[in-house]
Design a protein around this motif. Structure first.
Motif, mmCIF file in Angstrom:
data_model
loop_
_atom_site.group_PDB
_atom_site.id
_atom_site.type_symbol
_atom_site.label_atom_id
_atom_site.label_comp_id
_atom_site.label_asym_id
_atom_site.label_seq_id
_atom_site.Cartn_x
_atom_site.Cartn_y
_atom_site.Cartn_z
ATOM 1 N N ALA A 74 0.840 -1.203 0.000
ATOM 2 C CA ALA A 74 0.000 0.000 0.000
ATOM 3 C C ALA A 74 0.873 1.251 0.000
ATOM 4 O O ALA A 74 0.585 2.222 -0.710
ATOM 5 C CB ALA A 74 -0.934 -0.003 1.206
ATOM 6 N N ALA A 112 -1.592 5.791 2.496
ATOM 7 C CA ALA A 112 -1.821 4.357 2.664
ATOM 8 C C ALA A 112 -2.706 4.082 3.877
ATOM 9 O O ALA A 112 -3.372 3.046 3.937
ATOM 10 C CB ALA A 112 -0.497 3.619 2.789
ATOM 11 N N SER A 152 2.277 1.718 -3.456
ATOM 12 C CA SER A 152 1.259 2.281 -4.356
ATOM 13 C C SER A 152 1.032 3.754 -4.056
ATOM 14 O O SER A 152 0.863 4.559 -4.973
ATOM 15 C CB SER A 152 -0.056 1.510 -4.226
ATOM 16 O OG SER A 152 0.089 0.203 -4.726
ATOM 17 N N GLU A 184 -5.147 -0.619 -0.216
ATOM 18 C CA GLU A 184 -4.155 -0.906 -1.248
ATOM 19 C C GLU A 184 -4.805 -0.930 -2.623
ATOM 20 O O GLU A 184 -4.266 -0.362 -3.582
ATOM 21 C CB GLU A 184 -3.482 -2.241 -0.945
ATOM 22 C CG GLU A 184 -2.389 -2.611 -1.910
ATOM 23 C CD GLU A 184 -1.754 -3.943 -1.566
ATOM 24 O OE1 GLU A 184 -1.287 -4.606 -2.509
ATOM 25 O OE2 GLU A 184 -1.726 -4.332 -0.382
#
Length: 174
Positions: free
Chosen positions: A40, A110, A43, A115
């Motif tokens: 997460a 996050a 990302s 995620e």
């Protein structure tokens, strides 16, 4: 496990599934404890890179060094030359620390998005519309701020007129 077969031969899939299944409780526990998963965070970092978030804090270290130097100069004018030299040394020794801001922002994102949501956002920002949003949003925000300021000035004139009218009703001219 979508797409995993591209990277692992079929005979490794059961072992990979088992490893994922064993890791899930740890990931869930970390997320419940307020710690986002490494995936997460990765990302979120990608999302922030796409949105050029680093531009917001790129000059944080030199800016804080300069402000600190100026504050110290106010009460130490006789050390101006030294403080200017020290500012260069301090800025050089602390260069790169602004990356801590990016890491912190990624953890915050996050913590606020799953995620999958972060992955979906990355996909969106890589799309033509997402790219357009990245390019046009600063201009739209700037124009919106200008409009809001103009509206506030005009509205303040209306409010001023209302105050004057109400005060006239009370026999008081302002």
């Amino acid at each position: 496990m979508r797409g995993l077969s591209r990277f692992l031969p079929a005979r490794f899939l059961p072992a990979a599934c088992l490893a994922v299944a064993l890791a899930l409780p740890a990931v869930a526990q970390a997320q419940q404890a307020g710690q986002p998963s490494p995936a997460a965070i990765a990302s979120a970092k990608e999302l922030l890179t796409l949105k050029n978030a680093a531009g917001m804090y790129a000059n944080a270290v030199p800016g804080i060094v300069e402000r600190t130097k100026n504050t110290l100069l106010q009460s130490n004018l006789n050390y101006q030359k030294d403080l200017n030299e020290v500012a260069l040394v301090v800025a050089k020794s602390l260069a790169g620390r602004e990356k801590e801001i990016g890491d912190g922002m990624a953890k915050i994102y996050a913590g606020h998005f799953t995620e999958q949501e972060l992955k979906d956002l990355v996909t969106f920002y890589k799309s033509p519309l997402g790219k357009k949003l990245i390019a046009q949003e600063p201009k739209a925000i700037e124009a919106s701020m200008g409009y809001m300021n103009q509206w506030a000035q005009q509205f303040a004139s209306v409010v001023n007129g209302e105050f004057r009218a109400e005060m006239r009703k009370r026999g008081k001219e302002i």
